[in-house]
Design a protein around this motif. Structure first.
Motif, short mmCIF file in Angstrom:
data_model
loop_
_atom_site.label_atom_id
_atom_site.label_comp_id
_atom_site.label_asym_id
_atom_site.label_seq_id
_atom_site.Cartn_x
_atom_site.Cartn_y
_atom_site.Cartn_z
N ASP A 1 56.28 30.97 47.52
CA ASP A 1 55.94 29.58 47.21
C ASP A 1 54.44 29.37 47.07
N ARG A 2 53.72 30.46 46.92
CA ARG A 2 52.28 30.37 46.75
C ARG A 2 51.94 30.29 45.27
N PRO A 3 50.73 29.84 44.93
CA PRO A 3 50.33 29.87 43.51
C PRO A 3 49.99 31.28 43.06
N SER A 4 50.10 31.52 41.77
CA SER A 4 49.59 32.77 41.20
C SER A 4 48.08 32.72 41.17
N LEU A 5 47.46 33.89 41.02
CA LEU A 5 46.00 33.96 41.09
C LEU A 5 45.39 34.11 39.71
N SER A 6 44.40 33.31 39.43
CA SER A 6 43.70 33.40 38.15
C SER A 6 42.77 34.60 38.13
N ILE A 7 42.42 35.03 36.94
CA ILE A 7 41.45 36.11 36.80
C ILE A 7 40.12 35.72 37.42
N ARG A 8 39.75 34.48 37.28
CA ARG A 8 38.49 34.02 37.86
C ARG A 8 38.49 34.17 39.38
N SER A 9 39.60 33.80 40.03
CA SER A 9 39.65 33.92 41.49
C SER A 9 39.73 35.38 41.92
N ILE A 10 40.41 36.21 41.15
CA ILE A 10 40.47 37.64 41.45
C ILE A 10 39.08 38.26 41.33
N GLN A 11 38.35 37.90 40.28
CA GLN A 11 36.99 38.40 40.09
C GLN A 11 36.09 38.01 41.26
N SER A 12 36.18 36.75 41.68
CA SER A 12 35.35 36.29 42.78
C SER A 12 35.64 37.09 44.05
#
Length: 425
Positions: free
Chosen positions: A178-189
């Motif tokens: 039930d969590r959100p998926s992760l954006s590339i931007r957040s993965i990069q950070s």
């Protein structure tokens, strides 16, 4: 009903309302698809792919230059040094397993930094009983760091990294969570901050469901290794089986020797006449992924309009194809999945029921009338029968098919009186 439901004024109004809401987002999806298509096309041109590359091999698969070129294309498209793309990788779970066992050694520790991984990986890692030869059986421990309000808790991750921790793992998609998926931007950070303190740590990303949703992939932003399935986004519904691993050259070599045998590595592995569909699937993947992504947005907008809880919401940022709809009731959940099955091109006459499935603790209902068994890039609706009774809708080779299927499912729920009070009027 099947032949006439789409003529209902109520459903036509619902469709029109959803399309008007989504107009600007659909344009953005098309623009991203064009950027991704250009990247794929340029890689085909750069690698000088010819009809000779489509022939393939049998037996041991020695000197399969078509396979080697395909792996070079995958590496270039996904921003990596090397690739391993094989029909012998039978699923995303298998590709991930090969990556983990290829790199980790007894005494090492794996740290999952996006919470517990997808259900089928729990047996691989040793987080649940069942299965033989898990990482735990080989004295490879696994730690879990939960997300913090939907984002990677970098401070806790860095605190948990000890000399034993060789790899941190990121699951980009929500899976059945039930969590959100992760954006590339957040993965990069997260990668940037973690590697600033632990430069030697290996960052692995489970990229399933995420390919071509954005214009960059995890290896473009610092991931060392990532894996996925060809019967999801990158196979575009054409690949009948297969998986990929891309990343740093030495890490991919380790994975290849786990898939085949030490000393053989990437030099063997027949392609068995499957190269045309694997090449063409990758070429079509940006377009087909965009069609499926449009379908996910339409699903969210339409189901929200009739009182269902959808995640992500129709207007929220997307970084994978998974769209959940929560029913808070097992009967409604089952009825929805059965309606999706009725609007499938294959096995429309079959009625799915909740059943035990390997790798899951709860019975799972799965609507998947697909040309390729289990292909998640084709329209499917499934989920474990457990509270809060959430269905995960994913895929769709054409946007039109997803629209028809969702409208048909809504019509079915209306007829059965299963929509929230006031929403079926």
């Amino acid at each position: 009903m099947f032949d006439t439901f789409h003529h209902s004024e109520q459903l036509m109004a619902l469709e029109k309302q959803a399309m008007e809401k989504l107009s600007s987002q659909l344009q953005v999806i098309d623009q991203r698809a064009e950027q991704n298509q250009w990247r794929v096309l340029n890689s085909f041109r750069h690698q000088q792919i010819s009809d000779a590359h489509l022939q393939g091999t049998t037996g041991y698969g020695y000197d399969d230059f078509g396979r080697e070129a395909l792996e070079a294309v995958y590496a270039e498209v996904f921003g990596a040094e090397a690739g391993l793309v094989r029909p012998q990788l039978i699923s995303g779970t298998h590709a991930i397993t090969v990556a983990l066992f290829g790199v980790l050694r007894p005494g090492d520790e794996l740290l999952y930094i996006t919470g517990k991984p997808y259900d089928t990986l729990e047996s691989v890692i040793g987080l649940r009983a069942g299965g033989h030869g898990s990482l735990k059986d080989f004295n490879i421990d696994c730690g879990i760091v939960a997300l913090d309000k939907g984002t990677i808790n970098v401070e806790e991750v860095c605190r948990r990294i000890t000399p034993k921790v060789k790899m941190v793992a990121i699951q980009r998609s929500r899976g059945y969570g039930d969590r959100p998926s992760l954006s590339i931007r957040s993965i990069q950070s997260a990668i940037t901050r973690i590697k600033a303190q632990h430069p030697d740590i290996i960052v692995f990303v489970d990229n399933c469901y995420g390919e071509f949703v954005e214009t960059l992939e995890p290896c473009h932003v610092g991931a060392d290794l990532m894996a996925g399935s060809l019967i999801k986004n990158p196979g575009a519904g054409l690949a009948r089986v297969g998986g990929y691993i891309v990343g740093n050259q030495d890490l991919v070599a380790h994975c290849a020797e786990r898939l085949t045998a030490p000393g053989l590595g990437k030099e063997v592995g027949p392609t068995l006449g499957m190269l045309p569909e694997m090449y063409q699937g990758l070429f079509l993947a940006p377009h087909v992924t965009a069609e499926a992504l449009k379908g996910a947005l339409f699903t969210a907008a339409s189901m929200e309009a009739v009182g269902m809880m959808a995640q992500p919401l129709w207007h929220e940022e997307r970084t994978d194809l998974v769209q959940s709809v929560t029913f808070h009731d097992p009967e409604r959940m089952v009825a929805f999945c059965q309606a999706i099955q009725q609007c499938s091109p294959i096995n429309a006459h079959v009625k799915p029921v909740p059943s035990p499935m390997p790798g899951y603790d709860d019975p799972v209902i799965m609507a998947a009338g697909t040309f390729v068994q289990g292909a998640s890039i084709e329209l499917s609706a499934d989920g474990p029968l457990r509270e809060p009774y959430t269905v995960f809708v994913q895929g769709g080779l054409t946007f039109a098919h997803v629209k028809y299927a969702i409208l048909f499912a809504i019509d079915t729920l209306m007829e059965k009186g299963m929509l929230p009070v006031g929403q079926a009027q």
